[in-house]
Structures are given as C-alpha cells and as structure tokens.
Design an enzyme around this catalytic site. Structure first.
Site, mmCIF file in Angstrom:
data_model
loop_
_atom_site.group_PDB
_atom_site.id
_atom_site.type_symbol
_atom_site.label_atom_id
_atom_site.label_comp_id
_atom_site.label_asym_id
_atom_site.label_seq_id
_atom_site.Cartn_x
_atom_site.Cartn_y
_atom_site.Cartn_z
ATOM 1 N N ARG A 33 0.837 -1.207 0.000
ATOM 2 C CA ARG A 33 0.000 0.000 0.000
ATOM 3 C C ARG A 33 0.871 1.256 0.000
ATOM 4 O O ARG A 33 0.575 2.227 -0.696
ATOM 5 C CB ARG A 33 -0.965 -0.015 1.179
ATOM 6 C CG ARG A 33 -1.953 -1.152 0.987
ATOM 7 C CD ARG A 33 -3.194 -1.112 1.826
ATOM 8 N NE ARG A 33 -3.924 -2.358 1.556
ATOM 9 C CZ ARG A 33 -4.737 -2.966 2.386
ATOM 10 N NH1 ARG A 33 -4.982 -2.439 3.560
ATOM 11 N NH2 ARG A 33 -5.339 -4.086 2.045
ATOM 12 N N GLU A 177 -12.603 -14.856 11.456
ATOM 13 C CA GLU A 177 -12.740 -14.262 10.119
ATOM 14 C C GLU A 177 -12.559 -15.285 8.997
ATOM 15 O O GLU A 177 -11.434 -15.580 8.588
ATOM 16 C CB GLU A 177 -11.712 -13.128 9.947
ATOM 17 C CG GLU A 177 -11.790 -12.474 8.576
ATOM 18 C CD GLU A 177 -10.820 -11.301 8.385
ATOM 19 O OE1 GLU A 177 -10.071 -10.978 9.331
ATOM 20 O OE2 GLU A 177 -10.819 -10.722 7.298
ATOM 21 N N LYS A 219 -16.389 -12.253 11.851
ATOM 22 C CA LYS A 219 -15.974 -11.195 10.906
ATOM 23 C C LYS A 219 -15.994 -11.772 9.494
ATOM 24 O O LYS A 219 -14.994 -12.331 9.026
ATOM 25 C CB LYS A 219 -14.574 -10.689 11.281
ATOM 26 C CG LYS A 219 -13.991 -9.734 10.238
ATOM 27 C CD LYS A 219 -12.797 -8.965 10.739
ATOM 28 C CE LYS A 219 -12.205 -8.141 9.610
ATOM 29 N NZ LYS A 219 -11.295 -7.102 10.051
ATOM 30 N N SER A 261 -14.484 -5.208 4.634
ATOM 31 C CA SER A 261 -14.904 -4.521 3.404
ATOM 32 C C SER A 261 -14.404 -5.236 2.158
ATOM 33 O O SER A 261 -15.016 -5.117 1.085
ATOM 34 C CB SER A 261 -14.498 -3.047 3.418
ATOM 35 O OG SER A 261 -13.111 -2.862 3.562
ATOM 36 N N GLY A 262 -13.292 -5.960 2.244
ATOM 37 C CA GLY A 262 -12.890 -6.894 1.203
ATOM 38 C C GLY A 262 -12.515 -6.329 -0.157
ATOM 39 O O GLY A 262 -12.508 -7.076 -1.135
ATOM 40 N N GLY A 263 -12.280 -5.034 -0.238
ATOM 41 C CA GLY A 263 -11.921 -4.446 -1.537
ATOM 42 C C GLY A 263 -13.066 -3.696 -2.205
ATOM 43 O O GLY A 263 -12.909 -3.171 -3.307
ATOM 44 N N ARG A 294 -9.676 -1.063 4.752
ATOM 45 C CA ARG A 294 -9.618 -0.124 3.622
ATOM 46 C C ARG A 294 -10.793 0.848 3.600
ATOM 47 O O ARG A 294 -10.631 2.014 3.243
ATOM 48 C CB ARG A 294 -9.533 -0.910 2.308
ATOM 49 C CG ARG A 294 -8.171 -1.516 2.082
ATOM 50 C CD ARG A 294 -8.188 -2.568 1.009
ATOM 51 N NE ARG A 294 -8.807 -3.810 1.460
ATOM 52 C CZ ARG A 294 -8.902 -4.908 0.737
ATOM 53 N NH1 ARG A 294 -8.421 -4.925 -0.499
ATOM 54 N NH2 ARG A 294 -9.468 -6.006 1.218
#
Ligand code: 13P
Length: 338
Positions: A33, A177, A219, A261-263, A294
């Site tokens: 990132r 998760e 999660k 949120s996974g992208g 994110r």
C-alpha cells in the site's frame, strides 16, 4: 474459561453506533500500500501511520476497538506513550491479529491455509500483557473453477476453531474471520452458495471444538459478486442476499457480525452496511457492524501520503469515514453525508 470476561469485552466492542477498525495490515500488505503511494516502506513510516490513526481526535465516537499488528502493539507515540495506552485512554479496546498469514495448501492448487497455531497459547499470554483484549484470525477462501474444495474449507475452519478455543481459554475475545474473497468474476449467487457452505462448516467445527458462541464475534465477507463480474448487484440485492445467507447459517447465540470490506469502495461498503441495518436491524438476532480496514483508512492514507504536514487533513478524512460507518451501523447513513 471465564465467559464473563469475554462477554464484558464484547459489550464494549459492540457498543451502539460503533465498530472495529482493522489497522493490522501485515508488513507485506503495508509495504504494497505504501509503495503504491510512493511512501517509504520503513518501520518508522508504519509507526507514523499508525500514530496518526490512533490519535485522530474523536475517533472513539465511532470506533470501539482497534486491531493491531504484532509490530504495532509494541510501538509508542513520539512522546513514548504505548499505542495500547493511547487506545485505552480513548475507550477503544486494543486487539491483535494473531494469525501469521496464509501459505499455499499442499495438494490443493490455488488454495491457501492460514498459519499461526504453534505456540499460540504463549503468544496470547504475551499479547494480553501488552494490553490486547481481543484477537483476530483470518482464513481465506477463494472462488474459481472447482474451488473452494471441501479440503480447503475443512482445514481452514478447523484452524479457526482451534484459534478460537485458545483465545477463549486466555480470556481474549476471538474475532473469527472466514473471508470468501471478492477476487474473480463469479456471481452474487455463487458467493452466496460458497459463503453459506463455509459458515455452516465453520459453526459445526466451532461446536465440535466447544467454542462458546456468546464469547466470540464473527468477521465475515458480505455476499457480493466478484470484483471482475460484469453484472453488478444493487445495494438492495447485496443487503438482502447477505442477510438471508446469514440468517440461514449464523446461530442466534453469536452476539455480533462485524463485516470486512474486502476491496469494495469505501462508499459501497458503507452503503451495504447501512442497507442491512436500515431494512433488517430490528429483526436480527445479532448486532451487524463493521470491522473495516480499507473502507475506513481510504482515502485518508492517500491524503497523508507519508507527509507530516498532511496529518491533520488525513485525520479529518479518517474521522469522517468512521462517522459515516457509524451512521451505517445504525441504518442512518445518507449519501448526502459523503
Ligand atoms: P478490509 O476491510 O480492507 O477487507 O480489511 C479487513 C480485514 O481486517 C481483513 O483481514
């Protein structure tokens, strides 16, 4: 196992209008990132990044818990105050990512297994001394032709359950998760089918491993089409499919479902969370909230861009994004608030 310690922590973590901030990017993910934004990929820049996040004024209005990385839980502010003390003072529960990432699963091409169970009992002891009261373990399930296999799902939910058992023994709340990835061009229906299968396998295994469901937080991913799918679902379709899938697979004893949120874009992740709460909040057995990384950190991280002089502006954006997700957690988000 002392269930009271776990349920007391969970009560704080699921406080009304609040959610979790996943600021636990591994060094590898953080490096990627930072590199994409031209930020130097050093330990000091990662410390500065985490420092401005946790010192954001008013962050505790929307965030009840923050998930830290092994490097981060040992770090301090410029003034020498441990990050965990900054969080505690703000009423934000410190948590820790305890999995050690994923590796290719032998004999299962394109599938991965999460590592980190060895010596986890000792590591949990140390993290507790450092101030962590909850933990996170991420399992990754990929959708593609002929995958996921039963072998991959079974191995991953077994690891998740053993992790959860060690956490509960230590009085640390396990955030469990199982992430069905958005990578690929699969449909929403395929994501539904896989997510349902993974959740049902997970809860069977959690039962076998004697996990107290009242003492954990789930999660998961939302039920949504793959990132490269041509047909995009509406916000209503994602919210409906997700709630239907979870009502069929997640026992009512689980106190909270905190989505990753996974992208998804930050705005879409917020819209989906909002729609679930707006439409269904009063009919659900569990709290529906967020555990985004994110979808809270962007675009603030781009605004910061590694520059001290941009910290204040980045904090304003982080505060705002967290506030929008707090509104979505109550089903009170409106697009005009963006
Ligand atoms: P995202 O919200 O960016 O998917 O991250 C959540 C997370 O903690 C993944 O493990």
């Amino acid at each position: 196992m002392n269930l009271q310690i776990l349920t007391d922590t969970i009560k704080e973590m699921l406080a009304e209008g609040k959610g979790l901030l996943a600021m636990d990017e591994s060094t590898g993910t953080c490096t990627k990132r930072f590199a994409a934004l031209g930020i130097p990929q050093t330990i000091e820049m990662r410390r500065k990044f985490r420092q401005w996040i946790i010192t954001t004024p008013g962050l505790n209005e929307s965030i009840s818990g923050a998930i830290l990385f092994d490097e981060t839980i040992r770090q301090c502010t410029d003034e020498g105050i441990p990050f965990t003390d900054v969080l505690k003072k703000a009423g934000i529960v410190p948590g820790i990512k305890v999995d050690e990432g994923t590796v290719p699963m032998p004999a299962f091409p394109n599938e991965e297994i999460t590592e980190g169970l060895d010596r986890l009992r000792n590591r949990l002891d140390e993290y507790k001394k450092l101030g962590a009261r909850f933990a996170k373990w991420r399992a990754v399930i990929r959708i593609a032709e002929n995958i996921p296999t039963d072998g991959c799902i079974d191995a991953n939910v077994h690891a998740l359950s053993r992790y959860a058992a060690l956490c509960q023994e230590a009085g640390v709340v396990p955030v469990v998760e199982p992430e069905v990835l958005m990578d690929g061009n699969h449909s929403l229906e395929r994501c539904f089918e896989v997510t349902e299968k993974v959740l049902k396998s997970l809860f069977l295994q959690l039962h076998i491993q004697r996990i107290a469901l009242e003492g954990m937080i789930l999660k998961p991913n939302m039920v949504i089409q793959g990132a490269d799918a041509i047909k995009k679902s509406t916000v209503e379709e994602v919210a409906e499919a997700t709630i239907q899938c979870f009502l069929e697979s997640v026992p009512a004893a689980v106190p909270g479902v905190a989505f990753l949120s996974g992208g998804q874009s930050p705005q879409l992740a917020t819209q989906h969370l909002n729609e679930m709460n707006r439409r269904f909040k009063n009919k659900l057995p569990w709290v529906v909230t967020f555990s985004f990384s994110r979808a809270i950190e962007y675009p603030a991280i781009e605004i910061w861009n590694g520059k001290d002089e941009h910290v204040e502006k980045a904090q304003k954006f982080l505060y705002h994004r967290a506030k929008l997700n707090s509104a979505a957690r109550k089903g009170e988000y409106k697009i005009e608030m963006e």
